[in-house]
Design a protein around this motif. Structure first.
Motif, short mmCIF file in Angstrom:
data_model
loop_
_atom_site.label_atom_id
_atom_site.label_comp_id
_atom_site.label_asym_id
_atom_site.label_seq_id
_atom_site.Cartn_x
_atom_site.Cartn_y
_atom_site.Cartn_z
N VAL A 70 0.83 -1.20 0.00
CA VAL A 70 0.00 0.00 0.00
C VAL A 70 0.87 1.26 0.00
O VAL A 70 0.52 2.25 -0.64
CB VAL A 70 -1.03 0.00 1.16
CG1 VAL A 70 -0.37 0.29 2.49
CG2 VAL A 70 -2.12 1.02 0.89
N MET A 71 2.00 1.22 0.64
CA MET A 71 2.87 2.39 0.65
C MET A 71 3.48 2.64 -0.73
O MET A 71 3.71 3.78 -1.11
CB MET A 71 3.96 2.26 1.71
CG MET A 71 3.40 2.33 3.14
SD MET A 71 2.18 3.64 3.42
CE MET A 71 3.08 5.10 3.01
N CYS A 72 3.71 1.58 -1.49
CA CYS A 72 4.18 1.76 -2.88
C CYS A 72 3.12 2.49 -3.70
O CYS A 72 3.44 3.39 -4.47
CB CYS A 72 4.50 0.41 -3.51
SG CYS A 72 6.00 -0.36 -2.87
N LEU A 73 1.86 2.11 -3.54
CA LEU A 73 0.79 2.79 -4.27
C LEU A 73 0.64 4.24 -3.84
O LEU A 73 0.47 5.12 -4.68
CB LEU A 73 -0.54 2.05 -4.08
CG LEU A 73 -0.69 0.73 -4.79
CD1 LEU A 73 -2.10 0.19 -4.58
CD2 LEU A 73 -0.40 0.86 -6.26
N VAL A 74 0.71 4.48 -2.55
CA VAL A 74 0.60 5.86 -2.05
C VAL A 74 1.74 6.71 -2.59
O VAL A 74 1.54 7.84 -3.06
CB VAL A 74 0.56 5.89 -0.50
CG1 VAL A 74 0.72 7.30 0.03
CG2 VAL A 74 -0.74 5.28 0.01
N GLN A 75 2.95 6.17 -2.58
CA GLN A 75 4.09 6.93 -3.09
C GLN A 75 3.97 7.17 -4.59
O GLN A 75 4.30 8.24 -5.09
CB GLN A 75 5.41 6.23 -2.76
CG GLN A 75 6.62 7.02 -3.16
CD GLN A 75 6.65 8.42 -2.55
OE1 GLN A 75 6.27 8.62 -1.40
NE2 GLN A 75 7.08 9.40 -3.31
N PHE A 76 3.50 6.18 -5.33
CA PHE A 76 3.26 6.36 -6.77
C PHE A 76 2.27 7.50 -7.00
O PHE A 76 2.48 8.37 -7.85
CB PHE A 76 2.75 5.07 -7.41
CG PHE A 76 2.14 5.27 -8.76
CD1 PHE A 76 2.93 5.60 -9.86
CD2 PHE A 76 0.78 5.16 -8.95
CE1 PHE A 76 2.37 5.81 -11.11
CE2 PHE A 76 0.21 5.36 -10.20
CZ PHE A 76 1.02 5.69 -11.28
N LEU A 77 1.17 7.49 -6.24
CA LEU A 77 0.16 8.53 -6.41
C LEU A 77 0.70 9.91 -6.04
O LEU A 77 0.47 10.88 -6.75
CB LEU A 77 -1.08 8.19 -5.58
CG LEU A 77 -2.26 9.13 -5.73
CD1 LEU A 77 -2.68 9.28 -7.18
CD2 LEU A 77 -3.42 8.63 -4.88
N ARG A 78 1.44 9.99 -4.94
CA ARG A 78 2.06 11.26 -4.56
C ARG A 78 2.96 11.78 -5.68
O ARG A 78 2.92 12.96 -6.03
CB ARG A 78 2.90 11.09 -3.29
CG ARG A 78 2.14 10.93 -2.02
CD ARG A 78 3.12 10.67 -0.90
NE ARG A 78 2.48 10.42 0.38
CZ ARG A 78 3.05 9.75 1.36
NH1 ARG A 78 4.28 9.26 1.22
NH2 ARG A 78 2.41 9.58 2.50
N SER A 79 3.78 10.91 -6.21
CA SER A 79 4.72 11.28 -7.26
C SER A 79 3.99 11.73 -8.53
O SER A 79 4.35 12.73 -9.15
CB SER A 79 5.64 10.10 -7.57
OG SER A 79 6.52 10.40 -8.61
N LEU A 80 2.95 10.99 -8.91
CA LEU A 80 2.16 11.34 -10.09
C LEU A 80 1.52 12.71 -9.94
O LEU A 80 1.61 13.55 -10.83
CB LEU A 80 1.09 10.28 -10.33
CG LEU A 80 0.12 10.55 -11.47
CD1 LEU A 80 0.83 10.43 -12.81
CD2 LEU A 80 -1.05 9.59 -11.39
N LEU A 81 0.90 12.96 -8.81
CA LEU A 81 0.21 14.23 -8.59
C LEU A 81 1.19 15.40 -8.50
O LEU A 81 0.93 16.47 -9.03
CB LEU A 81 -0.65 14.15 -7.33
CG LEU A 81 -1.82 13.16 -7.42
CD1 LEU A 81 -2.44 12.96 -6.05
CD2 LEU A 81 -2.84 13.61 -8.44
N SER A 82 2.30 15.17 -7.84
CA SER A 82 3.32 16.21 -7.73
C SER A 82 3.87 16.57 -9.11
O SER A 82 4.04 17.75 -9.44
CB SER A 82 4.45 15.73 -6.82
OG SER A 82 5.50 16.64 -6.80
N SER A 83 4.11 15.57 -9.93
CA SER A 83 4.61 15.81 -11.28
C SER A 83 3.58 16.55 -12.12
O SER A 83 3.92 17.49 -12.85
CB SER A 83 4.98 14.48 -11.94
OG SER A 83 5.43 14.68 -13.25
N ALA A 84 2.32 16.17 -12.01
CA ALA A 84 1.27 16.85 -12.77
C ALA A 84 1.13 18.30 -12.32
O ALA A 84 0.97 19.20 -13.15
CB ALA A 84 -0.05 16.11 -12.61
#
Length: 102
Positions: A70-84
């Motif tokens: 779950v932390m991998c998914l949360v970090q992926f989402l954080r990274s995606l949103l930050s990049s966008a």
């Protein structure tokens, strides 16, 4: 914990309201537990109902005592949103052309 994950998704929905929807109940498990999903992408007003874009379902915690998933998914989402938010072309394209369910 589950509460921490819920809090993080609520924080992300608050920080990025144009891209992260509030969790919505989509059913129940075999054990009668509520199943919740957060829809990530543009067009938040009808994200879950939108059938025009390809949809990706991200899942984690398939097995007990594997919190790293779950932390991998949360970090992926954080990274995606930050990049966008920074104007990243790939992240912006992904959010505009896919419906991501977490």
């Amino acid at each position: 914990t589950t509460g921490e994950v819920r809090s993080e998704f609520a924080r992300l929905a608050s920080e990025y309201p144009a891209w992260v929807g509030a969790p919505a109940k989509v059913g129940s498990s075999r054990n009668g537990r509520d199943l919740w999903v957060s829809c990530v992408g543009t067009n938040q007003g009808r994200c879950l109902a939108d059938r025009s874009r390809p949809t990706v379902l991200y899942t984690a915690l398939v097995h007990a005592r594997e919190p790293a998933t779950v932390m991998c998914l949360v970090q992926f989402l954080r990274s995606l949103l930050s990049s966008a938010a920074a104007g990243g072309a790939e992240a912006t394209h992904l959010l505009a052309h896919r419906k991501l369910l977490f």
